[in-house]
Motif scaffolding. Structure first.
Motif, PDB file in Angstrom:
ATOM      1  N   LYS A   1       5.705 -19.209 -77.278  1.00 17.69           N
ATOM      2  CA  LYS A   1       5.792 -18.430 -78.455  1.00 17.69           C
ATOM      3  C   LYS A   1       6.973 -17.796 -78.280  1.00 17.69           C
ATOM      4  CE  LYS A   1       1.220 -19.177 -79.843  1.00 17.69           C
ATOM      5  NZ  LYS A   1       0.440 -19.110 -80.839  1.00 17.69           N
ATOM      6  N   GLN A   2       7.570 -17.303 -77.100  1.00 18.42           N
ATOM      7  CA  GLN A   2       8.639 -16.514 -76.966  1.00 18.42           C
ATOM      8  C   GLN A   2       9.928 -17.119 -77.473  1.00 18.42           C
ATOM      9  OE1 GLN A   2       8.593 -15.416 -72.811  1.00 18.42           O
ATOM     10  NE2 GLN A   2       8.521 -13.079 -73.371  1.00 18.42           N
TER      11      GLN A   2
ATOM     12  N   GLY B   1      22.447 -14.790 -79.724  1.00 20.74           N
ATOM     13  CA  GLY B   1      21.507 -15.242 -80.428  1.00 20.74           C
ATOM     14  C   GLY B   1      20.573 -16.310 -79.900  1.00 20.74           C
ATOM     15  N   HIS B   2      20.026 -17.123 -80.615  1.00 27.31           N
ATOM     16  CA  HIS B   2      19.255 -18.027 -79.974  1.00 27.31           C
ATOM     17  C   HIS B   2      19.400 -18.959 -79.241  1.00 27.31           C
ATOM     18  CE1 HIS B   2      16.744 -16.476 -83.597  1.00 27.31           C
ATOM     19  NE2 HIS B   2      15.781 -16.604 -82.992  1.00 27.31           N
TER      20      HIS B   2
ATOM     21  N   GLU C   1       9.904  -9.292 -74.162  1.00 30.63           N
ATOM     22  CA  GLU C   1       8.999  -8.601 -74.842  1.00 30.63           C
ATOM     23  C   GLU C   1       7.943  -9.896 -75.261  1.00 30.63           C
ATOM     24  OE1 GLU C   1      10.817  -6.552 -77.961  1.00 30.63           O
ATOM     25  OE2 GLU C   1      12.367  -5.567 -76.850  1.00 30.63           O
ATOM     26  N   PRO C   2       6.710  -9.533 -75.872  1.00 31.72           N
ATOM     27  CA  PRO C   2       5.984 -10.527 -76.176  1.00 31.72           C
ATOM     28  C   PRO C   2       6.601 -11.759 -76.953  1.00 31.72           C
ATOM     29  CG  PRO C   2       4.728  -8.184 -76.572  1.00 31.72           C
ATOM     30  CD  PRO C   2       6.213  -8.124 -76.377  1.00 31.72           C
TER      31      PRO C   2
END
Length: 146
Positions: A4-5, A41-42, A76-77
Motif C-alpha cells: 500500500k506504500q 514524484g511517483h 513512512e506508512p
C-alpha cells in the motif's frame, strides 16, 4: 515495504548553497497543498527510482538530470521516498515550471525556519514537514556536496 506504500523519487536540487523547491499547488486533496516541497514524484510500474526522477524533473521543470547521488530512503506508512542529491547546473531562469504554483532557491536559514516567501503567492508559505526534515538531514550529513 508494504504494497500500500506509494513509491516516490525526489530530488534535493542544490546550487551555490541553496536548494530549489517547488511551491505546490494550493489544491485540496493533494499532499502538502500550498506548501514548499522537493521536486519529484511517483515511480511508475517498471521504472527504477532514478528513471522516475529523470522523467519527473523534465515534466516539472524541464531539467535534464546531469547526475544524482542517492542520499537516503525515508519510509513512512503510506509513502516510501527515494531521495537523491542532484546538482542544479543551470540558472533558475532557464527552468520552466510545468507543475506547481511557484519555485525558488531557499537558503539553509529558510529551511531551518520552515518557511519562505513566494512572489507568485504573495505570501510566506511553510515547507512540507517531511521535505523540511529531509533537507535538515541533508544540511547536517550531506552538505559536503553543496
Amino acid at each position: 515495504m508494504s504494497s500500500k506504500q506509494v513509491q516516490v523519487a525526489i530530488a534535493i536540487l542544490y546550487r551555490q548553497g541553496q536548494f530549489l523547491m517547488q511551491l505546490r499547488d494550493n489544491i485540496p486533496g493533494i499532499l502538502y497543498p500550498g506548501l514548499w516541497g522537493l521536486f519529484g514524484g511517483h515511480i511508475e510500474p517498471g521504472e527504477t527510482p532514478i528513471e522516475a526522477l529523470k522523467r519527473e524533473l523534465v515534466e516539472e521543470i524541464s531539467y535534464a538530470l546531469p547526475s544524482a547521488s542517492l542520499f537516503g530512503h525515508y519510509p513512512e506508512p503510506h509513502v516510501f521516498r527515494h531521495v537523491f542529491a542532484v546538482p542544479l547546473t543551470v540558472e533558475v531562469s532557464q527552468l520552466v515550471l510545468g507543475e506547481g504554483w511557484d519555485m525558488g532557491l531557499l537558503t539553509p536559514e529558510q529551511i531551518r525556519q520552515g518557511e519562505s516567501y513566494s512572489a507568485k503567492a504573495g505570501q510566506v508559505r511553510p515547507l512540507g514537514p517531511a521535505h523540511q526534515r529531509i533537507l535538515l538531514d541533508f544540511l547536517e550529513k550531506g552538505s559536503s556536496l553543496v
